[in-house]
Motif scaffolding. Structure first.
Motif, PDB file in Angstrom:
ATOM      1  N   SER A   1       6.998  41.887  50.290  1.00 57.20           N
ATOM      2  CA  SER A   1       7.566  41.460  49.011  1.00 57.20           C
ATOM      3  C   SER A   1       7.338  39.964  48.867  1.00 57.20           C
ATOM      4  O   SER A   1       6.959  39.288  49.823  1.00 57.20           O
ATOM      5  CB  SER A   1       9.074  41.751  48.955  1.00 57.20           C
ATOM      6  N   CYS A   2       7.625  39.442  47.682  1.00 61.96           N
ATOM      7  CA  CYS A   2       7.574  37.991  47.481  1.00 61.96           C
ATOM      8  C   CYS A   2       8.777  37.338  48.154  1.00 61.96           C
ATOM      9  O   CYS A   2       8.690  36.196  48.616  1.00 61.96           O
ATOM     10  CB  CYS A   2       7.542  37.677  45.992  1.00 61.96           C
ATOM     11  N   THR A   3       9.884  38.050  48.212  1.00 58.68           N
ATOM     12  CA  THR A   3      11.058  37.536  48.921  1.00 58.68           C
ATOM     13  C   THR A   3      10.695  37.267  50.382  1.00 58.68           C
ATOM     14  O   THR A   3      10.985  36.196  50.927  1.00 58.68           O
ATOM     15  CB  THR A   3      12.205  38.566  48.847  1.00 58.68           C
TER      16      THR A   3
ATOM     17  N   THR B   1      15.746  30.833  37.914  1.00 59.74           N
ATOM     18  CA  THR B   1      14.850  31.677  38.713  1.00 59.74           C
ATOM     19  C   THR B   1      15.625  32.879  39.221  1.00 59.74           C
ATOM     20  O   THR B   1      16.847  32.983  39.028  1.00 59.74           O
ATOM     21  CB  THR B   1      14.262  30.889  39.903  1.00 59.74           C
TER      22      THR B   1
ATOM     23  N   THR C   1      14.450  33.195  45.292  1.00 58.94           N
ATOM     24  CA  THR C   1      13.890  31.851  45.492  1.00 58.94           C
ATOM     25  C   THR C   1      14.853  31.012  46.331  1.00 58.94           C
ATOM     26  O   THR C   1      14.465  30.408  47.333  1.00 58.94           O
ATOM     27  CB  THR C   1      13.665  31.160  44.125  1.00 58.94           C
TER      28      THR C   1
ATOM     29  N   ASP D   1       6.659  29.286  44.011  1.00 55.87           N
ATOM     30  CA  ASP D   1       7.055  30.665  43.713  1.00 55.87           C
ATOM     31  C   ASP D   1       6.233  31.111  42.510  1.00 55.87           C
ATOM     32  O   ASP D   1       6.534  30.756  41.369  1.00 55.87           O
ATOM     33  CB  ASP D   1       8.556  30.739  43.427  1.00 55.87           C
TER      34      ASP D   1
ATOM     35  N   ALA E   1       5.723  34.292  41.662  1.00 53.92           N
ATOM     36  CA  ALA E   1       6.016  35.713  41.425  1.00 53.92           C
ATOM     37  C   ALA E   1       5.618  36.132  40.005  1.00 53.92           C
ATOM     38  O   ALA E   1       5.246  37.276  39.772  1.00 53.92           O
ATOM     39  CB  ALA E   1       7.505  35.989  41.658  1.00 53.92           C
ATOM     40  N   HIS E   2       5.703  35.177  39.054  1.00 56.69           N
ATOM     41  CA  HIS E   2       5.344  35.484  37.660  1.00 56.69           C
ATOM     42  C   HIS E   2       3.908  35.052  37.342  1.00 56.69           C
ATOM     43  O   HIS E   2       3.508  35.144  36.192  1.00 56.69           O
ATOM     44  CB  HIS E   2       6.265  34.739  36.692  1.00 56.69           C
TER      45      HIS E   2
ATOM     46  N   SER F   1       4.244  38.026  43.894  1.00 54.97           N
ATOM     47  CA  SER F   1       4.998  39.292  43.970  1.00 54.97           C
ATOM     48  C   SER F   1       4.217  40.446  43.368  1.00 54.97           C
ATOM     49  O   SER F   1       3.603  40.300  42.313  1.00 54.97           O
ATOM     50  CB  SER F   1       6.321  39.159  43.212  1.00 54.97           C
TER      51      SER F   1
ATOM     52  N   TYR G   1       6.018  43.324  42.863  1.00 50.74           N
ATOM     53  CA  TYR G   1       7.173  44.169  42.528  1.00 50.74           C
ATOM     54  C   TYR G   1       6.850  45.021  41.288  1.00 50.74           C
ATOM     55  O   TYR G   1       5.944  44.699  40.514  1.00 50.74           O
ATOM     56  CB  TYR G   1       8.380  43.245  42.274  1.00 50.74           C
TER      57      TYR G   1
ATOM     58  N   LYS H   1       6.101  43.377  37.899  1.00 48.98           N
ATOM     59  CA  LYS H   1       5.254  42.177  37.848  1.00 48.98           C
ATOM     60  C   LYS H   1       3.853  42.502  37.297  1.00 48.98           C
ATOM     61  O   LYS H   1       3.489  43.663  37.169  1.00 48.98           O
ATOM     62  CB  LYS H   1       5.172  41.541  39.240  1.00 48.98           C
TER      63      LYS H   1
ATOM     64  N   GLY I   1       5.695  44.587  47.198  1.00 51.59           N
ATOM     65  CA  GLY I   1       4.623  43.906  47.912  1.00 51.59           C
ATOM     66  C   GLY I   1       4.571  42.448  47.514  1.00 51.59           C
ATOM     67  O   GLY I   1       5.218  42.032  46.550  1.00 51.59           O
TER      68      GLY I   1
ATOM     69  N   TYR J   1      16.816  34.233  33.288  1.00 50.36           N
ATOM     70  CA  TYR J   1      17.861  34.775  34.149  1.00 50.36           C
ATOM     71  C   TYR J   1      19.161  34.131  33.717  1.00 50.36           C
ATOM     72  O   TYR J   1      19.136  33.082  33.084  1.00 50.36           O
ATOM     73  CB  TYR J   1      17.602  34.413  35.628  1.00 50.36           C
TER      74      TYR J   1
END
Ligand SMILES: *Cc1c(COP(=O)(O)O)cnc(C)c1O
Length: 382
Positions: A58-60, A84, A88, A156, A158-159, A180, A182, A185, A192, A326
């Motif tokens: 994952s990105c996490t 975010t 993060t 980060d 992810a986006h 990411s 996810y 995404k 992943g 968010y």
């Protein structure tokens, strides 16, 4: 009641190519981390313009590994944005380091470089910008601050798989960039992630920390090259991606450009069609950047007939899923209570968090669905 199918927010395209690739991997001798993951890493590095790409679960996991492999730990401060996803900041906290939030800019919603500069202390180790909604953070200003104070930059992204900043791919710029895959995404393997780096030593450490601290991965141990022993050299994590997931990702990489063009068209249609409503629409992307168009986020203005939450309820009743990206992290109970943040400390992030709503934006949407979303917004807000 509406007979039309529900528009699921962030629903991905899973096509025949993805299905066939999964079937092929399932029928092969290996479904864990193996040849498909290695192929995805090689192709992703080419796409990102980085020397190395390391797949994660994952990105996490990627963010946590990036922090651990670069030695961030107790006593260190890492500067990031409250606008975010919680992963993060949690990646910082899991190392024992302190997350230091600084506000984002109201128009771009990305971290404010002036606020970063003002937050630096002798304990600052790293800056963790987020390419919010797919809009590249101001990397030139961030890099200048990092250089001046000898700080690490971990992005980060992810986006931001498709992001470019001043002619350079995101993923090629900083010591470490995390992506990411996810489910919602721009590219997805259900779960992943990926870390890119140009630093061979960091790449080696990430690989080992991400797989139990072992010196050789399972494919290397069990493949047709014959069995090989491994050594455990760190108390590592288990953050590897599977070949099953990677085989899906491999079918998507070549389609990202085409999908981005579709995202751009939907984005442009929203900008034109929603201009008369009591919404603040996203700022156009800066010149010299590629915006990955991951999210289309609007702010529901105070002069609107309904609140943000009421708008989301009414969209849901019309069969349309929306999201919130968010509520500012510093007002979530854990961060507020543990780190003593107050809402007005980061007024831009707080205001965005109270007013923002994300409309569906995936290449899977048909033109008719986009028009249905626009018509619903007109009915509710017009
Ligand atoms: C989705 C997301 C993450 C976490 O990604 P996972 O792959 O789900 O772990 C981190 N940061 C941001 C900004 C995200 O949107």
């Amino acid at each position: 009641m509406d007979q039309l199918p529900y528009i699921v927010f962030g629903s991905p395209i899973i096509d025949g190519d993805a299905r066939a690739a999964v079937d092929k991997t399932l029928s092969s001798a290996w479904i864990g981390t193996g040849p498909r993951v290695h192929e995805l890493e090689e192709k992703f590095a080419l796409l990102a313009g980085s020397r190395f790409a390391l797949a994660t679960s994952s990105c996490t996991a990627a963010l946590h590994l990036a922090m651990v492999a670069s030695g961030v730990g107790p006593g260190d401060e890492v500067i990031t944005t409250p606008m975010t996803f919680c992963a993060t900041a949690n990646a910082i906290i899991h190392t024992g380091a302190t997350p230091v939030f600084v506000d984002c800019q109201l128009d771009t919603m990305t971290i404010d470089p002036a606020a970063i500069a003002a937050a630096i202390t002798p304990r600052t180790r790293a800056i963790l910008p987020v390419h919010f909604a797919g809009r590249p953070a101001p990397m030139d200003a961030i890099e200048a601050i990092a250089r001046k104070h000898s700080l690490l930059v971990v992005e980060d992204a992810a986006h931001g798989i498709e992001c470019e900043f001043k002619g350079k791919k995101i993923g090629s710029l900083s010591p470490l960039t995390c992506f990411s895959f996810y489910a919602t995404k721009n590219m997805t393997t259900a779960e992943g992630g990926m870390i890119t780096t140009n630093d061979e030593e960091l790449a080696r450490k990430i690989k080992i920390w991400g797989l139990h601290g072992m010196s050789a991965d399972a494919w290397t141990r069990f493949s047709d090259q014959g069995y090989r022993h491994y050594d455990v050299i760190f108390p590592g994590f288990k953050y590897n991606l599977t070949d099953l997931a990677a085989s899906v990702g491999l079918t998507q990489l070549p389609k990202l450009g085409h999908w981005l063009a579709r995202r751009e068209r939907i984005w442009a249609r929203y900008q034109e069609a929603l201009a008369g409503l009591p919404l603040s629409l996203p700022a156009p992307p800066a010149a010299d950047t590629v915006h990955a168009r991951h999210l289309y986020t609007v702010l529901v203005r105070d002069d609107a007939r309904v609140s943000r939450d009421e708008l989301m309820t009414r969209m849901h009743r019309r069969g349309i899923g929306t999201g919130v990206h968010y509520r500012a992290l510093h007002v979530e109970p854990y961060y507020r209570e543990r780190w003593g943040f107050r809402p007005e400390q980061f007024p831009n992030a707080f205001a965005i968090g109270e007013h923002t709503v994300s409309l569906p934006l995936t290449p899977k949407l048909s033109d008719a669905e986009v028009e249905r979303i626009i018509a619903a917004l007109n009915e509710i807000l017009g």
